[in-house]
Design a protein around this motif. Structure first.
Motif, mmCIF file in Angstrom:
data_model
loop_
_atom_site.group_PDB
_atom_site.id
_atom_site.type_symbol
_atom_site.label_atom_id
_atom_site.label_comp_id
_atom_site.label_asym_id
_atom_site.label_seq_id
_atom_site.Cartn_x
_atom_site.Cartn_y
_atom_site.Cartn_z
ATOM 1 N N VAL A 152 -1.714 -3.347 3.299
ATOM 2 C CA VAL A 152 -0.629 -4.171 3.827
ATOM 3 C C VAL A 152 0.658 -3.824 3.086
ATOM 4 C CG1 VAL A 152 -1.151 -6.121 2.285
ATOM 5 C CG2 VAL A 152 0.110 -6.540 4.365
ATOM 6 N N ASP A 153 1.737 -3.775 3.840
ATOM 7 C CA ASP A 153 3.044 -3.501 3.229
ATOM 8 C C ASP A 153 4.119 -4.131 4.106
ATOM 9 O OD1 ASP A 153 3.898 -1.050 1.019
ATOM 10 O OD2 ASP A 153 5.500 -2.023 2.172
ATOM 11 N N TYR A 154 5.176 -4.680 3.470
ATOM 12 C CA TYR A 154 6.215 -5.297 4.296
ATOM 13 C C TYR A 154 7.146 -4.257 4.917
ATOM 14 C CZ TYR A 154 9.695 -5.527 0.337
ATOM 15 O OH TYR A 154 10.565 -5.260 -0.702
ATOM 16 N N SER A 155 7.050 -3.023 4.473
ATOM 17 C CA SER A 155 7.868 -1.967 5.079
ATOM 18 C C SER A 155 7.120 -1.355 6.267
ATOM 19 C CB SER A 155 8.172 -0.886 4.037
ATOM 20 O OG SER A 155 8.629 0.280 4.695
ATOM 21 N N GLU A 156 7.674 -1.548 7.472
ATOM 22 C CA GLU A 156 7.046 -0.961 8.679
ATOM 23 C C GLU A 156 7.001 0.559 8.539
ATOM 24 O OE1 GLU A 156 9.757 -2.909 8.821
ATOM 25 O OE2 GLU A 156 9.013 -4.795 9.682
ATOM 26 N N ASP A 176 -3.708 -3.921 -6.409
ATOM 27 C CA ASP A 176 -2.249 -3.848 -6.520
ATOM 28 C C ASP A 176 -1.915 -2.731 -7.497
ATOM 29 O OD1 ASP A 176 0.360 -4.083 -7.614
ATOM 30 O OD2 ASP A 176 0.462 -6.216 -7.147
ATOM 31 N N LYS A 177 -1.201 -1.735 -7.017
ATOM 32 C CA LYS A 177 -0.740 -0.666 -7.918
ATOM 33 C C LYS A 177 0.783 -0.613 -7.795
ATOM 34 C CE LYS A 177 -1.958 3.753 -7.190
ATOM 35 N NZ LYS A 177 -0.742 4.584 -6.963
ATOM 36 N N GLY A 178 1.452 -1.256 -8.718
ATOM 37 C CA GLY A 178 2.916 -1.206 -8.744
ATOM 38 C C GLY A 178 3.619 -2.189 -7.837
ATOM 39 N N ASP A 215 5.156 -5.232 -9.691
ATOM 40 C CA ASP A 215 6.323 -4.690 -10.407
ATOM 41 C C ASP A 215 7.555 -4.692 -9.488
ATOM 42 O OD1 ASP A 215 4.744 -4.190 -12.606
ATOM 43 O OD2 ASP A 215 4.491 -2.060 -12.186
ATOM 44 N N ALA A 216 7.363 -4.204 -8.255
ATOM 45 C CA ALA A 216 8.485 -4.148 -7.302
ATOM 46 C C ALA A 216 8.909 -5.563 -6.906
ATOM 47 C CB ALA A 216 8.090 -3.339 -6.071
ATOM 48 N N ILE A 217 7.915 -6.411 -6.659
ATOM 49 C CA ILE A 217 8.197 -7.799 -6.251
ATOM 50 C C ILE A 217 9.036 -8.508 -7.319
ATOM 51 C CG2 ILE A 217 7.031 -10.059 -6.047
ATOM 52 C CD1 ILE A 217 4.804 -8.504 -4.477
ATOM 53 N N ALA A 218 8.684 -8.267 -8.593
ATOM 54 C CA ALA A 218 9.379 -8.943 -9.696
ATOM 55 C C ALA A 218 10.845 -8.533 -9.770
ATOM 56 C CB ALA A 218 8.680 -8.624 -11.014
ATOM 57 N N ALA A 275 1.710 -4.244 8.842
ATOM 58 C CA ALA A 275 3.023 -4.574 8.282
ATOM 59 C C ALA A 275 3.123 -6.081 8.138
ATOM 60 C CB ALA A 275 4.132 -4.055 9.195
ATOM 61 N N ALA A 276 3.210 -6.557 6.908
ATOM 62 C CA ALA A 276 3.364 -7.996 6.664
ATOM 63 C C ALA A 276 3.913 -8.212 5.267
ATOM 64 C CB ALA A 276 2.025 -8.712 6.792
ATOM 65 N N ASP A 277 4.708 -9.274 5.158
ATOM 66 C CA ASP A 277 5.171 -9.717 3.842
ATOM 67 C C ASP A 277 4.081 -10.627 3.283
ATOM 68 O OD1 ASP A 277 6.323 -11.083 1.703
ATOM 69 O OD2 ASP A 277 8.324 -11.031 2.614
ATOM 70 N N ILE A 278 3.546 -10.275 2.130
ATOM 71 C CA ILE A 278 2.411 -11.049 1.609
ATOM 72 C C ILE A 278 2.791 -12.496 1.283
ATOM 73 C CG2 ILE A 278 1.138 -9.030 0.771
ATOM 74 C CD1 ILE A 278 2.051 -9.827 -2.096
ATOM 75 N N THR A 306 0.798 -1.236 0.000
ATOM 76 C CA THR A 306 0.000 0.000 0.000
ATOM 77 C C THR A 306 0.827 1.281 0.000
ATOM 78 O OG1 THR A 306 -1.970 0.949 1.033
ATOM 79 C CG2 THR A 306 -0.236 0.176 2.528
ATOM 80 N N GLY A 307 2.100 1.211 0.410
ATOM 81 C CA GLY A 307 2.937 2.425 0.421
ATOM 82 C C GLY A 307 2.396 3.476 1.371
ATOM 83 N N ASN A 308 2.024 4.639 0.828
ATOM 84 C CA ASN A 308 1.483 5.720 1.675
ATOM 85 C C ASN A 308 -0.041 5.597 1.853
ATOM 86 O OD1 ASN A 308 0.559 6.449 -0.831
ATOM 87 N ND2 ASN A 308 1.811 8.291 -1.007
ATOM 88 N N GLY A 309 -0.629 4.529 1.324
ATOM 89 C CA GLY A 309 -2.064 4.294 1.521
ATOM 90 C C GLY A 309 -2.959 5.186 0.677
#
Ligand SMILES: C[S@@+](CC[C@H](N)C(=O)[O-])C[C@H]1O[C@@H](n2cnc3c(N)ncnc32)[C@H](O)[C@@H]1O
Length: 229
Positions: free
Chosen positions: A95-99, A141-143, A146-149, A123-126, A74-77
């Motif tokens: 949800v985002d893995y970055s706290e 999912d917006k981007g 892309d980052a995961i890949a 905060a969670a790693d999907i 989600t980044g900045n939500g």
């Protein structure tokens, strides 16, 4: 022909990169509360188009004003806050893995929507098998794929995260629910090849302006809605 769905790795695929990114964005926000950070794919109006898509398809599949939604990475939500601004009032989870992202999104929420309890952040790693998640009416999912890949991470020994990703999405979707994804790293055909399965089928796509270069036509970005059968 080269399989362009297999991307090279990059720092954008690391948690450290995103932690630093959101820590900086949060400090900018603290100095200037009007600055809620980068809105991914803003040049292409992707966020507006995703929200417009959900509004145009209200009361189809499980899309309703009060339906439950989860935004992956989600980044900045911002996407969830905009959906709320546009009248979606069901339970939303970012949800985002970055706290640091989650902390930032929560601070924006407290400052812009004080007392509003229906948008939550976690905060969670999907890909964490121990992540306790529910099933939702809409998965966004917006981007993030892309980052995961760009992470190049392999799971269970040799399965790439991109190959595992559709299973994560499937788990998060109720039957007849919609997965709406926007990507700039994959073409529409590649994204369909990655995501479509026996239970996840393409439903609709969002149109973006088409460019032509060297006789080849394409778009810089694509958004696809899949339905869980
Ligand atoms: C390109 S940014 C997009 C952020 C947001 N969706 C937007 O549109 O502004 C990718 C996001 O995915 C998050 N992310 C990457 N891998 C993840 C994972 N395995 N689990 C959860 N979040 C992840 C990153 O921390 C980052 O916030």
């Amino acid at each position: 022909m080269e399989d362009t769905s297999k991307l090279n790795t990059s720092k954008l695929g690391t948690k450290e990169y995103w932690d630093d990114f959101y820590a900086l964005e949060n400090s900018n926000f603290k100095e200037n509360p009007g600055d809620t950070g980068e809105c991914w794919f803003a040049d292409n109006d992707a966020e507006e188009k995703m929200i417009e898509f959900l509004m145009d398809n209200l009361d189809q599949q499980n899309i309703h004003r009060d339906c439950s939604m989860i935004d992956l990475g989600t980044g900045n939500g911002h996407l969830l806050f905009q959906l709320h601004e546009e009248g979606f009032n069901g339970p939303m989870m970012g949800v985002d893995y970055s706290e640091k992202s989650v902390q930032f999104a929560r601070e924006i929420s407290e400052s812009q929507f004080p007392g509003y309890e229906n948008i939550k952040f976690e905060a969670a790693d999907i890909f964490d098998p121990n992540w306790e998640c529910s099933a939702y009416d809409v998965v966004l999912d917006k981007g993030t794929l892309d980052a995961i890949a760009l992470s190049g991470i392999k799971l269970d020994g040799d399965r790439s995260v991109v190959d595992v990703y559709p299973k994560v999405v499937e788990k998060l979707l109720k039957k007849d629910s919609v997965f709406l994804i926007t990507s700039c790293n994959f073409t529409q055909e590649e994204l369909i090849r990655i995501v479509e399965s026996d239970s996840l089928k393409v439903w609709k796509t969002i149109d973006y302006p088409v460019f032509e270069f060297g006789g080849v036509k394409g778009t810089t970005i694509c958004s696809i809605a899949f339905v869980k059968r």
